[in-house]
Design an enzyme around this catalytic site. Structure first.
Site, PDB file in Angstrom:
ATOM      1  N   GLY A 172       4.546  19.118  14.658  1.00 18.92           N
ATOM      2  CA  GLY A 172       4.855  20.426  15.217  1.00 18.92           C
ATOM      3  C   GLY A 172       6.346  20.700  15.125  1.00 18.92           C
ATOM      4  O   GLY A 172       7.055  20.129  14.289  1.00 18.92           O
ATOM      5  N   GLY A 173       6.815  21.541  16.026  1.00 13.29           N
ATOM      6  CA  GLY A 173       8.229  21.918  16.012  1.00 13.29           C
ATOM      7  C   GLY A 173       9.155  20.741  16.238  1.00 13.29           C
ATOM      8  O   GLY A 173      10.366  20.822  15.947  1.00 13.29           O
ATOM      9  N   GLY A 407      26.732  25.825 -17.716  1.00 14.34           N
ATOM     10  CA  GLY A 407      26.948  26.010 -16.283  1.00 14.34           C
ATOM     11  C   GLY A 407      26.933  24.686 -15.542  1.00 14.34           C
ATOM     12  O   GLY A 407      27.627  24.515 -14.532  1.00 14.34           O
ATOM     13  N   ALA A 408      26.153  23.745 -16.055  1.00 14.73           N
ATOM     14  CA  ALA A 408      26.051  22.457 -15.370  1.00 14.73           C
ATOM     15  C   ALA A 408      27.391  21.709 -15.410  1.00 14.73           C
ATOM     16  O   ALA A 408      27.742  21.004 -14.463  1.00 14.73           O
ATOM     17  CB  ALA A 408      24.945  21.618 -15.990  1.00 14.73           C
TER      18      ALA A 408
HETATM   19  C1  HXC Z   1       0.950  14.845  26.655  1.00 10.42           C
HETATM   20  C2  HXC Z   1       0.265  13.215  25.191  1.00 10.42           C
HETATM   21  C3  HXC Z   1       0.703  13.978  24.110  1.00 10.42           C
HETATM   22  C4  HXC Z   1       1.287  15.242  24.363  1.00 10.42           C
HETATM   23  C5  HXC Z   1      -0.115  12.147  23.367  1.00 10.42           C
HETATM   24  N1  HXC Z   1      -0.246  12.106  24.691  1.00 10.42           N
HETATM   25  N2  HXC Z   1       0.450  13.294  22.977  1.00 10.42           N
HETATM   26  N3  HXC Z   1       0.398  13.641  26.458  1.00 10.42           N
HETATM   27  N4  HXC Z   1       1.399  15.621  25.654  1.00 10.42           N
HETATM   28  N5  HXC Z   1       1.757  16.022  23.394  1.00 10.42           N
HETATM   29  C6  HXC Z   1      -0.797  11.033  25.485  1.00 10.42           C
HETATM   30  C7  HXC Z   1      -2.294  10.892  25.307  1.00 10.42           C
HETATM   31  O1  HXC Z   1      -2.970  11.779  26.151  1.00 10.42           O
HETATM   32  C8  HXC Z   1      -2.501   9.441  25.693  1.00 10.42           C
HETATM   33  O2  HXC Z   1      -2.461   9.338  27.083  1.00 10.42           O
HETATM   34  C9  HXC Z   1      -1.238   8.778  25.174  1.00 10.42           C
HETATM   35  O3  HXC Z   1      -0.265   9.805  25.032  1.00 10.42           O
HETATM   36  C10 HXC Z   1      -1.429   8.125  23.834  1.00 10.42           C
HETATM   37  O4  HXC Z   1      -2.026   9.048  22.973  1.00 10.42           O
HETATM   38  P1  HXC Z   1      -3.331   8.690  22.101  1.00 10.42           P
HETATM   39  O5  HXC Z   1      -3.909   9.985  21.673  1.00 10.42           O
HETATM   40  O6  HXC Z   1      -4.210   7.759  22.847  1.00 10.42           O
HETATM   41  O7  HXC Z   1      -2.662   7.912  20.899  1.00 10.42           O
HETATM   42  P2  HXC Z   1      -3.056   7.940  19.382  1.00 10.42           P
HETATM   43  O8  HXC Z   1      -4.531   7.767  19.208  1.00 10.42           O
HETATM   44  O9  HXC Z   1      -2.156   6.953  18.715  1.00 10.42           O
HETATM   45  O10 HXC Z   1      -2.693   9.400  18.862  1.00 10.42           O
HETATM   46  C11 HXC Z   1      -1.384   9.818  18.899  1.00 10.42           C
HETATM   47  C12 HXC Z   1      -1.303  11.322  18.572  1.00 10.42           C
HETATM   48  C13 HXC Z   1      -2.242  12.104  19.519  1.00 10.42           C
HETATM   49  C14 HXC Z   1      -1.761  11.532  17.115  1.00 10.42           C
HETATM   50  C15 HXC Z   1       0.145  11.732  18.689  1.00 10.42           C
HETATM   51  O11 HXC Z   1      -1.974  11.704  20.869  1.00 10.42           O
HETATM   52  C16 HXC Z   1      -2.055  13.571  19.425  1.00 10.42           C
HETATM   53  O12 HXC Z   1      -2.598  14.218  18.512  1.00 10.42           O
HETATM   54  N6  HXC Z   1      -1.285  14.158  20.357  1.00 10.42           N
HETATM   55  C17 HXC Z   1      -1.046  15.553  20.403  1.00 10.42           C
HETATM   56  C18 HXC Z   1      -0.110  15.921  19.329  1.00 10.42           C
HETATM   57  C19 HXC Z   1       0.287  17.371  19.381  1.00 10.42           C
HETATM   58  O13 HXC Z   1      -0.468  18.245  18.965  1.00 10.42           O
HETATM   59  N7  HXC Z   1       1.453  17.613  20.012  1.00 10.42           N
HETATM   60  C20 HXC Z   1       1.954  18.938  20.189  1.00 10.42           C
HETATM   61  C21 HXC Z   1       2.690  19.273  18.878  1.00 10.42           C
HETATM   62  S1  HXC Z   1       3.400  20.847  18.978  1.00 10.42           S
HETATM   63  P3  HXC Z   1      -3.415   8.364  27.882  1.00 10.42           P
HETATM   64  O14 HXC Z   1      -2.968   8.485  29.295  1.00 10.42           O
HETATM   65  O15 HXC Z   1      -4.787   8.849  27.652  1.00 10.42           O
HETATM   66  O16 HXC Z   1      -3.178   7.002  27.291  1.00 10.42           O
HETATM   67  C22 HXC Z   1       4.909  20.541  19.534  1.00 10.42           C
HETATM   68  C23 HXC Z   1       5.696  21.753  19.711  1.00 10.42           C
HETATM   69  C24 HXC Z   1       7.136  21.481  19.634  1.00 10.42           C
HETATM   70  O17 HXC Z   1       5.306  19.475  19.760  1.00 10.42           O
HETATM   71  C25 HXC Z   1       7.822  22.799  19.589  1.00 10.42           C
HETATM   72  C26 HXC Z   1       9.286  22.680  19.362  1.00 10.42           C
HETATM   73  C27 HXC Z   1       9.929  24.009  19.237  1.00 10.42           C
END
Ligand code: HXC
Length: 518
Positions: A172-173, A407-408
């Site tokens: 993501g971001g 040019g290069a």
């Molecule tokens: C809160 C999160 C989290 C998140 C993971 N966890 N990502 N908690 N917010 N974004 C937590 C899970 O719930 C879990 O908690 C623990 O972290 C470990 O995650 P798992 O899923 O068990 O691990 P894994 O199987 O290795 O998968 C990792 C992962 C997956 C691929 C990163 O967790 C995932 O897809 N997370 C969401 C990713 C995502 O979409 N993020 C938002 C991106 S957008 P528990 O307590 O159950 O162990 C973004 C915007 C930024 O970031 C903008 C900037 C401008």
């Protein structure tokens, strides 16, 4: 036990608990994935005993979705200051064992504090990223946290070196903080970077792709150029950060560390006198030249697997850190294309921002032509490199080994782009284009009018053109080349040039900022 002793015991116990992050089970899970914890990574990175941790007791303030049930100390990131080879650096390492290293508002505050301290104290800032992205439970607060980090990345750009290591997910971001920093490292098979993951890609475009193919280390190191390094494992990634820092100053007002060398300044290499093939279309390996002329043959390459038709990296000349940019004749004949222009431009600008002199080794047949390049804006991208060299005020030493066409030739740190000292080997051909192309343009009508003698006309005119232009003397007669040097002496001449330029001062007109063709 006195109250004081009791308090100290409580402190020790609390620290101990905080150091365990998300607890033993999650640490084991992290290890099972072939990944280290945030603290293990910092231990590898920093000089033993040098780490000063800040904000170990910071806790998140979120109450949504049952978050108030748990308030782990540190909130998923370890931050502080330490030294690498005795020089201070500011660091943050996301701890995947706590809420997947996801970014809360308080985590962002911890990271921002480190960024501010790094900037204020003029020391590099290093981020070890391993995070599930914005902490979903915190909503807009988490997004705002990213915004705060990005802004600091931008303000620190060109002031302190910023390095990002991706050691797990970065999606993501969240990818934009590393993208705003100077160097991005990834670890093969355990890290990935993308704006949207495979599932979303499939639902939006129908494309089926896995994480590795979409945003793995190899992809970003070779295809997109987003990553400057793809390490085999975390140990290698950490070592790469240390090696990289050894070539860099602490900030834009500093100079890179001097490295004592026993390699003689006047070491000659006779092999260079035999390097250039007789056939101008035959390739040779530019790495051989680089290794021959730098201190102890040691070259630290950046972006090794991306746009391999140009080589960029750091080396030392008589102990001083220098950025090298070199066309690579053995890949696509060393032509400049979109990737090569972008890669070299970014490197030149980094060196210029951080007082690292530039040595440019030229053997370039021109810019790559065709619709793919034109549609991809080779004009704008080529202009980036031109711009980067033209604006750079650090010492610039250029050696043209063979081709410097069109040019290069101008783009590759020529005299008119404020190249300071421009040398050429006797094998240099500095011209608008190669002989074949030139004769075909100039004598097309004559050749068409006399088909029987076409071959003879072509050969005669080619010889004439080669005598006039396939050498460095046209350029040297006009002062565009300062001297024609014997290849075997290149090391000595480059070092002497750099020594002459050590006190160089050059300005650019005052402006709010430039408008580099992006
Ligand atoms: C809160 C999160 C989290 C998140 C993971 N966890 N990502 N908690 N917010 N974004 C937590 C899970 O719930 C879990 O908690 C623990 O972290 C470990 O995650 P798992 O899923 O068990 O691990 P894994 O199987 O290795 O998968 C990792 C992962 C997956 C691929 C990163 O967790 C995932 O897809 N997370 C969401 C990713 C995502 O979409 N993020 C938002 C991106 S957008 P528990 O307590 O159950 O162990 C973004 C915007 C930024 O970031 C903008 C900037 C401008």
């Amino acid at each position: 036990m006195s109250i004081q002793s009791e308090n100290i015991q409580k402190l020790v116990a609390r620290r101990e608990k905080a150091r365990m992050g998300g607890g033993e089970k999650r640490i084991e899970a992290q290890h099972a994935k072939g990944k280290k914890t945030a603290r293990e990574r910092l231990e590898m990175l920093l000089d033993p005993g040098s780490f000063e941790e800040y904000d170990m007791f910071v806790q998140h303030r979120c109450t949504n979705f049952g978050m108030d049930a748990s308030h782990p100390d540190g909130d998923g990131v370890v931050t502080g200051c330490g030294t690498i080879a005795g020089r201070p650096v500011y660091v943050f390492a996301q701890d995947f064992t706590v809420s997947g290293g996801s970014l809360s508002k308080t985590m962002s505050e911890k990271i921002c504090k480190i960024q501010d301290m790094a900037l204020r104290n003029g020391a590099p800032c290093i981020g070890l990223n391993d995070s599930g992205g914005a902490r979903i439970q915190e909503g807009i607060d988490a997004l705002a946290g990213y915004g705060e980090i990005f802004e600091r990345n931008i303000l620190a750009s060109g002031v302190i070196p910023q390095i990002s290591a991706i050691m797990g997910p970065c999606a993501g971001g969240a990818v934009y903080s590393p993208a705003l920093t100077d160097f991005t490292l990834m670890v093969k098979n355990t890290s990935y970077m993308f704006l949207t993951g495979p599932a979303v890609v499939k639902s939006v475009t129908g494309e089926v792709v896995d994480q590795e193919q979409l945003g793995g280390a190899s992809v970003h190191a070779s295809k997109s150029g987003v990553a400057h390094f793809a390490a085999e494992n975390e140990e290698e990634a950490i070592q790469t950060i240390k090696d990289l820092l050894s070539y860099l100053p602490q900030n834009n007002l500093d100079t890179a560390p001097f490295v004592e060398t026993a390699d003689p300044v006047n070491r000659v290499d006779d092999a260079l006198n035999e390097l250039i093939p007789d056939n101008p279309n035959k390739a040779y390996d530019m790495y051989a030249v680089i290794r021959s002329i730098v201190d102890n043959g040691k070259f630290f390459e950046i972006h090794k697997d991306f746009a391999r038709n140009i080589i960029v990296g750091f080396a030392h000349f008589n102990g001083r850190s220098v950025g090298i940019v070199a066309n690579q004749p053995s890949v696509l004949a060393g032509v400049l294309d979109i990737g090569a222009s972008r890669k070299a431009a970014r490197f030149v600008r980094f060196c210029d921002a951080f007082n690292i002199p530039l040595v440019t080794l030229v053997d370039v047949p021109g810019f790559l032509c065709g619709t793919q390049q034109e549609y991809g804006a080779i004009i704008t991208n080529g202009a980036k490199l031109l711009y980067a060299y033209g604006e750079a005020t650090v010492p610039k030493v250029t050696v043209t080994l063979r081709k410097g066409y069109g040019g290069a030739h101008i783009v590759m740190s020529c005299k008119q782009l404020r190249g300071d000292i421009n040398y050429a080997w006797p094998s240099a051909q500095i011209a608008v284009m190669g002989a074949d192309g030139a004769v075909n343009v100039l004598y097309a009508k004559d050749i068409k009018a006399d088909p029987e003698n076409a071959g003879a006309i072509f050969e005669e005119k080619k010889k004439e053109y080669e005598e006039l232009f396939s050498n460095p003397y046209q350029a040297a007669q006009k002062g565009y080349i300062d001297d024609v040097i014997e290849p075997r002496n290149t090391r000595f001449r480059v070092i002497r040039a750099l020594e002459q330029l050590a006190t160089k001062r050059q300005e650019i007109p005052a402006k709010k900022h430039d408008n580099l063709p992006l």
